[in-house]
Design an enzyme around this catalytic site. Structure first.
Site, mmCIF file in Angstrom:
data_model
loop_
_atom_site.group_PDB
_atom_site.id
_atom_site.type_symbol
_atom_site.label_atom_id
_atom_site.label_comp_id
_atom_site.label_asym_id
_atom_site.label_seq_id
_atom_site.Cartn_x
_atom_site.Cartn_y
_atom_site.Cartn_z
ATOM 1 N N HIS A 79 0.855 -1.188 0.000
ATOM 2 C CA HIS A 79 0.000 0.000 0.000
ATOM 3 C C HIS A 79 0.891 1.238 0.000
ATOM 4 C CE1 HIS A 79 0.935 -0.674 4.205
ATOM 5 N NE2 HIS A 79 0.428 0.501 4.551
ATOM 6 N N ASP B 237 5.721 4.586 5.012
ATOM 7 C CA ASP B 237 6.704 3.617 5.499
ATOM 8 C C ASP B 237 6.814 2.377 4.617
ATOM 9 O OD1 ASP B 237 4.111 3.012 6.355
ATOM 10 O OD2 ASP B 237 4.761 1.996 8.172
ATOM 11 N N ASP C 224 -0.307 -4.229 6.093
ATOM 12 C CA ASP C 224 -0.930 -3.875 7.352
ATOM 13 C C ASP C 224 -2.424 -4.204 7.242
ATOM 14 O OD1 ASP C 224 1.520 -2.604 7.074
ATOM 15 O OD2 ASP C 224 0.870 -0.776 8.051
ATOM 16 N N HIS D 142 7.030 -5.498 11.284
ATOM 17 C CA HIS D 142 6.290 -4.226 11.298
ATOM 18 C C HIS D 142 5.970 -3.785 12.726
ATOM 19 C CE1 HIS D 142 3.165 -1.228 10.186
ATOM 20 N NE2 HIS D 142 3.916 -1.104 9.102
#
Length: 300
Positions: A61, A65, A207, A266
């Site tokens: 995405h 980050d 995520d 992450h």
């Protein structure tokens, strides 16, 4: 064999001892990368990932980050002498974003091929003889998880071929899955091979909040790489609001998907020492690695 390296394990922002999440997959002389936060080329070099082998990048995405290091990586590739095309995959609409990012590296010695994958349904493609699938995750913006499956050939049995009087020049043809005709008789690949080998599967998901469809997507992964922002369950509700998971949820996913190995990644910058949760998370899924930058394994 597939060589993988989790070169960065950080979320949100890089730290002095933790680079942003990026995942390297190398097979048969070629490599691909999942995500590219700022400074990715530094941790790749530090961990022995050769940029000259990189031919594809998969973006989950477009939060900073995960993509802000793309321009720098492209420039590094050019400085390393890359001339062949680089393929970039991402969700619907990512072409426009990549083109804007590339305004600071407008002259590259290689072509960019940008491919958009569905933000609503599972997409399928082929990379380096490996079957790749993408699945929409749930993160507040378009976000994709990826699985890589190498379907391996059955073991070739030379003695079976000799017993059938098959000339050596046809062995490779049969092992590749094609049949041949010999003295008016059709020889099929199963006549000269032994047992079929299990595929090798790698799944990468970050995520996202935890949801049921993840289980089937990650089913029977040899390696599941999944996010864990925090080690404490007290953060579950807070992370759900922000579109993230904690250690225990990733461990539950690994168990329910019948995965063999879980690598957590992450981490929140506030999580100073993720490894202190190793014992507690292994009570949920015993084969869990609380990863560090440079985590590496060769899947055979």
């Amino acid at each position: 064999m597939i060589d993988v390296c989790l070169a960065g394990t950080g979320g949100m922002l890089p730290l002095p001892e933790r680079w942003l999440t990026c995942f390297w997959i190398e097979y048969n002389g070629k490599a691909c990368l999942i995500d590219c936060g700022e400074g990715t080329q530094i941790t790749l070099a530090k961990n022995g990932c050769k940029l000259s082998r990189l031919d594809s990048i998969f973006i989950t995405h477009v939060h900073a980050d995960h993509i802000s290091g793309l321009a720098g990586l492209l420039l590094s590739l050019g400085n390393c002498g890359k001339t062949g095309a680089l393929k970039i995959y991402g969700h619907t609409g990512i072409t426009n974003i990549i083109e804007k990012l590339c305004c600071i590296c407008p002259v590259l010695p290689f072509e960019l091929e940008i491919h958009e994958l569905s933000s609503k349904n599972i997409s399928e493609l082929k990379w380096n003889d490996i079957d790749v699938k993408s699945m929409p995750l749930r993160h507040g913006i378009d976000c994709l998880g990826y699985s890589f499956t190498l379907n391996r050939k059955a073991v070739f049995n030379p003695q079976k071929a000799k017993n059938l009087g098959i000339d050596l020049k046809y062995w490779k043809v049969l092992h590749s899955g094609e049949s041949i005709e010999l003295d008016g008789k059709i020889i099929t690949p199963d006549m000269v091979t032994d047992e079929k080998r299990n595929p090798i599967k790698i799944t990468y998901m970050t995520d996202s909040i935890y949801f049921e469809d993840m289980i089937q997507f990650a089913e029977k992964s040899d390696l599941l790489v999944c996010e864990g922002m925090y080690g404490d369950d007290e953060y579950i509700d807070k992370m759900r609001e922000k579109g993230h998971m904690v250690f225990s949820q990733s461990a539950e996913l690994a168990g329910r998907s019948d995965s063999k190995l879980l690598w957590l990644t992450h981490y929140s910058p506030a999580l100073v020492n993720p490894s202190e949760y190793t014992e507690s998370v292994r009570k949920i899924f015993s084969n869990t690695t609380v990863s560090h930058d440079g985590e590496r394994i060769i899947l055979k």
